[in-house]
Design a protein around this motif. Structure first.
Motif, short mmCIF file in Angstrom:
data_model
loop_
_atom_site.label_atom_id
_atom_site.label_comp_id
_atom_site.label_asym_id
_atom_site.label_seq_id
_atom_site.Cartn_x
_atom_site.Cartn_y
_atom_site.Cartn_z
N THR A 184 31.85 35.24 34.24
CA THR A 184 32.94 34.69 33.43
C THR A 184 33.21 33.25 33.84
N TYR A 185 33.40 32.38 32.83
CA TYR A 185 33.69 30.97 33.06
C TYR A 185 35.05 30.60 32.50
N TRP A 186 35.76 29.73 33.23
CA TRP A 186 37.03 29.19 32.76
C TRP A 186 37.00 27.66 32.88
N GLY A 187 37.84 27.00 32.07
CA GLY A 187 38.05 25.56 32.22
C GLY A 187 36.89 24.71 31.78
N LYS A 188 36.62 23.64 32.53
CA LYS A 188 35.61 22.66 32.15
C LYS A 188 34.22 23.27 31.99
N ILE A 189 33.93 24.33 32.76
CA ILE A 189 32.58 24.92 32.72
C ILE A 189 32.24 25.42 31.32
N VAL A 190 33.26 25.86 30.59
CA VAL A 190 33.04 26.40 29.24
C VAL A 190 32.38 25.37 28.34
N THR A 193 30.92 35.74 29.65
CA THR A 193 32.16 35.51 28.89
C THR A 193 32.67 34.11 29.19
N LYS A 194 33.07 33.39 28.12
CA LYS A 194 33.75 32.11 28.27
C LYS A 194 35.22 32.35 27.92
N SER A 195 36.08 32.20 28.91
CA SER A 195 37.48 32.55 28.73
C SER A 195 38.36 31.32 28.50
N ASN A 196 39.35 31.50 27.62
CA ASN A 196 40.33 30.45 27.36
C ASN A 196 41.66 30.71 28.05
N THR A 197 41.74 31.79 28.82
CA THR A 197 42.98 32.10 29.52
C THR A 197 43.18 31.17 30.70
N ASP A 198 44.39 31.14 31.22
CA ASP A 198 44.71 30.28 32.36
C ASP A 198 44.29 30.98 33.65
N SER A 199 43.32 30.40 34.35
CA SER A 199 42.82 31.01 35.58
C SER A 199 43.56 30.50 36.81
N TYR A 201 42.98 27.50 37.87
CA TYR A 201 42.10 26.44 38.35
C TYR A 201 41.63 25.62 37.15
N SER A 202 41.31 24.35 37.42
CA SER A 202 40.79 23.52 36.32
C SER A 202 39.42 24.00 35.87
N GLU A 203 38.69 24.63 36.79
CA GLU A 203 37.41 25.28 36.46
C GLU A 203 37.18 26.40 37.45
N LEU A 204 36.70 27.51 36.94
CA LEU A 204 36.51 28.70 37.77
C LEU A 204 35.33 29.50 37.26
N MET A 205 34.64 30.11 38.19
CA MET A 205 33.49 30.95 37.86
C MET A 205 33.65 32.27 38.60
N ALA A 206 33.43 33.39 37.90
CA ALA A 206 33.52 34.71 38.53
C ALA A 206 32.23 35.48 38.27
N VAL A 207 31.74 36.14 39.30
CA VAL A 207 30.54 36.98 39.19
C VAL A 207 30.91 38.39 39.64
N GLU A 208 30.60 39.38 38.80
CA GLU A 208 30.94 40.77 39.11
C GLU A 208 29.69 41.65 38.96
N ALA A 209 29.42 42.45 39.96
CA ALA A 209 28.35 43.45 39.88
C ALA A 209 29.01 44.81 39.71
N VAL A 210 28.63 45.51 38.66
CA VAL A 210 29.22 46.81 38.37
C VAL A 210 28.22 47.90 38.70
N ALA A 211 28.58 48.78 39.62
CA ALA A 211 27.71 49.88 40.04
C ALA A 211 27.72 50.99 39.00
N ALA A 212 26.80 51.94 39.16
CA ALA A 212 26.69 53.05 38.21
C ALA A 212 27.97 53.88 38.14
N ASP A 213 28.72 53.94 39.24
CA ASP A 213 29.96 54.71 39.25
C ASP A 213 31.15 53.92 38.73
N GLY A 214 30.91 52.69 38.25
CA GLY A 214 31.97 51.87 37.69
C GLY A 214 32.67 50.97 38.68
N LYS A 215 32.38 51.11 39.96
CA LYS A 215 33.02 50.28 40.96
C LYS A 215 32.50 48.85 40.85
#
Length: 529
Positions: free
Chosen positions: A353-359, A402-408, A410-424
């Motif tokens: 997911t990207y926020w801010g300038k990165i979008v 995902t490119k997000s327009n919500t307020d994070s 930060y002026s720019e933010l990047m999030a990386v999520e790994a989702v396991a088979a059990d949803g964690k």
């Protein structure tokens, strides 16, 4: 522009470079390190195979250097970190040797079943000894493939054609992908216990070094046949020697070794049930011609200001865009590798997911940097900005952006999520700060932290009780590990806290075991960014 061809590549590749307007090609095969330092003073590109070492000293001595091209997969002989620091693109040719290595592997498997090499040597001595060279059939035998990437997958196809049952161990491979390839997914212990044949096709990493050791051979069937055409060090050579001498292993085939070239007095040379080849994986006319032409074309494109392809340290974009995107690519790569190292081995999806300038930037290149970072310790040298999405897909991992327009916040933010088979979910967030756009980690697994995204990290989850910081600091001090930086985070007092400790050197096994063994520590992972 001067191009130094330091190792012998396909003549067609050299000829391609000579035909490009404005290029001067210097062929200097077998040059000493001192001679290389002299030659690179005014070169713009270097083409190598595996012989010439392109060290930090070489980059320092080559102010005009823009690109190093490796005609092959492995870049062990190139200091990629130094290249990146000097803004030099390092490229390889990851797919050119796939079929050649797969076929050599299967040649070793066949020679391990029917002692053709030994029989041929006997015939040259004038003998006619049929009784000494009896073999076994591949039909209905079980082959265990450790690592089901490009080459492992090609070996599997050939084994199935021979009527073999194929078990595959790849901790990052989704079951659906294994089913599509008509192989049975298995644990490493299941392969060790059931396989008549084992072949390894993993990159050499901290996790895969000595993957097959004394303990592994103890779990194997008597009469196992084992083969390595991937990387020396995946199979522990002293353990293999002992297993061959005891009869636990009936035959082995090796194309790679822990130290190359193989020592003249190596015991492997004396064993009649071992077939040795001198790192011939990519040594076919077709493969060498393919990688020679391919690397020549890639070098020409870079010097001509075109698209960068198959780079191991840069994306496939032009130089102007690279200048703007560089800090974001670095941040994305580090977040990707951080998340991979704190996640379980098998995940279902990777969310970015990207926020801010990165979008507003070229998010595709940044996404590929994240994916490459995530795969760095899984796929090793074969992963780059071009093939990262394909390698993720082969593992059965869905990638979502995902490119997000919500307020994070930060002026720019990047999030990386790994989702396991059990949803964690296992996650990390990062941003850039300061005039130099320095990468910073600002979140991990839902906790707010703030630490430089560089070097080596200890990620510790512990009970929030007095004395924990001192305990960890004392253990590291005892191991002579210096703390460079630290960030603490908790949701509620007395609950579960996170401790990120940036260290100058990697803690030794004893120190790491002692940290993990502390009853107040829920988890502790060492992360190399």
């Amino acid at each position: 522009m001067k191009i130094l061809v330091a190792d012998k590549i396909s003549p067609k590749g050299v000829e391609y470079l000579r035909k490009q307007p404005g290029f001067e090609v210097i062929e200097a095969y077998g040059s000493s390190p001192e001679k290389v330092l002299e030659l690179v003073k005014d070169v713009h590109a270097i083409a190598v195979r595996s012989e010439t070492k392109i060290t930090r000293e070489v980059f320092a001595a080559a102010p005009l250097l823009k690109v190093v091209g490796r005609a092959g997969v492995g870049v062990d002989n190139v200091d990629v970190e130094a290249a990146t620091e000097h803004g030099v693109v390092v490229m390889n040719t990851p797919s050119g040797n796939t079929i050649a290595t797969a076929e050599l592997t299967f040649t070793h498997i066949l020679c391990g079943s029917r002692p053709v090499a030994q029989a041929a040597a006997s015939m040259r001595e004038g003998k006619w000894d049929r009784k000494s060279f009896s073999g076994v059939e591949l039909f209905q035998k079980t082959l265990g493939i450790v690592g089901l990437g490009r080459i492992g997958g090609e070996v599997a196809k050939r084994a199935i054609a021979f009527g073999m049952r194929v078990l595959a161990y790849d901790p990052y491979l989704a079951p659906s992908r294994a089913k599509a390839m008509q192989v049975e997914i298995a644990t490493l212990d299941e392969i060790l216990a059931q396989a008549d044949y084992i072949t390894v096709h993993m990159p050499l990493t901290d996790d895969t070094k000595y993957m097959i050791d004394e303990a592994a051979f103890e779990k194997c069937k008597k009469g196992l046949r084992i083969f390595n055409c991937a990387r020396g060090g995946i199979i522990k050579e002293t353990a293999l020697l002992a297993a061959l001498k005891s009869g636990k292993v009936a035959a082995a085939g090796l194309d790679v070794y822990e130290d190359e070239p193989l020592a003249k007095d190596s015991e492997f040379r004396q064993l009649p049930n071992v077939v040795l080849t001198p790192h011939l994986g990519a040594s076919t006319k077709e493969a060498q011609e393919s990688v020679g032409i391919e690397i020549a074309e890639q070098i020409a494109d870079v010097l001509g200001g075109g698209v960068i392809r198959n780079a191991v340290n840069m994306p496939s974009i032009d130089a102007a865009a690279l200048k703007t995107l560089g800090p974001y690519l670095d941040l994305g790569s580090k977040l990707g590798t951080l998340v991979q190292q704190i996640s379980p081995k098998q995940i279902a999806s990777l969310r970015i997911t990207y926020w801010g300038k990165i979008v507003e930037l070229d998010a595709n290149s940044i996404t590929r940097a994240v994916q490459r970072g995530f795969l760095r310790n899984i796929s090793g040298e074969q992963v780059n900005f071009v093939n990262a999405p394909v390698l993720l897909k082969r593992l059965g991992i869905q990638a979502d952006v995902t490119k997000s327009n919500t307020d994070s916040g930060y002026s720019e933010l990047m999030a990386v999520e790994a989702v396991a088979a059990d949803g964690k979910t296992y996650s990390a967030q990062g941003t850039l700060i300061g005039k130099g756009n320095q990468p910073r980690i600002v979140g991990i697994n839902g906790r707010e932290v703030e630490i430089a995204a560089v070097g080596k990290l200890l990620v510790i989850e512990n009970e929030d009780l007095p004395g924990m910081v001192g305990t960890i600091g004392t253990l590291l001090a005892k191991d002579k590990v210096n703390i460079a930086d630290m960030s603490l985070s908790r949701l509620t007092p007395g609950g579960i806290a996170y401790m990120l400790v940036r260290v100058d050197t990697e803690p030794g096994p004893a120190a790491r075991d002692e940290i993990k063994g502390n009853p107040l520590v829920k988890s502790a992972k060492f992360v190399q960014l």
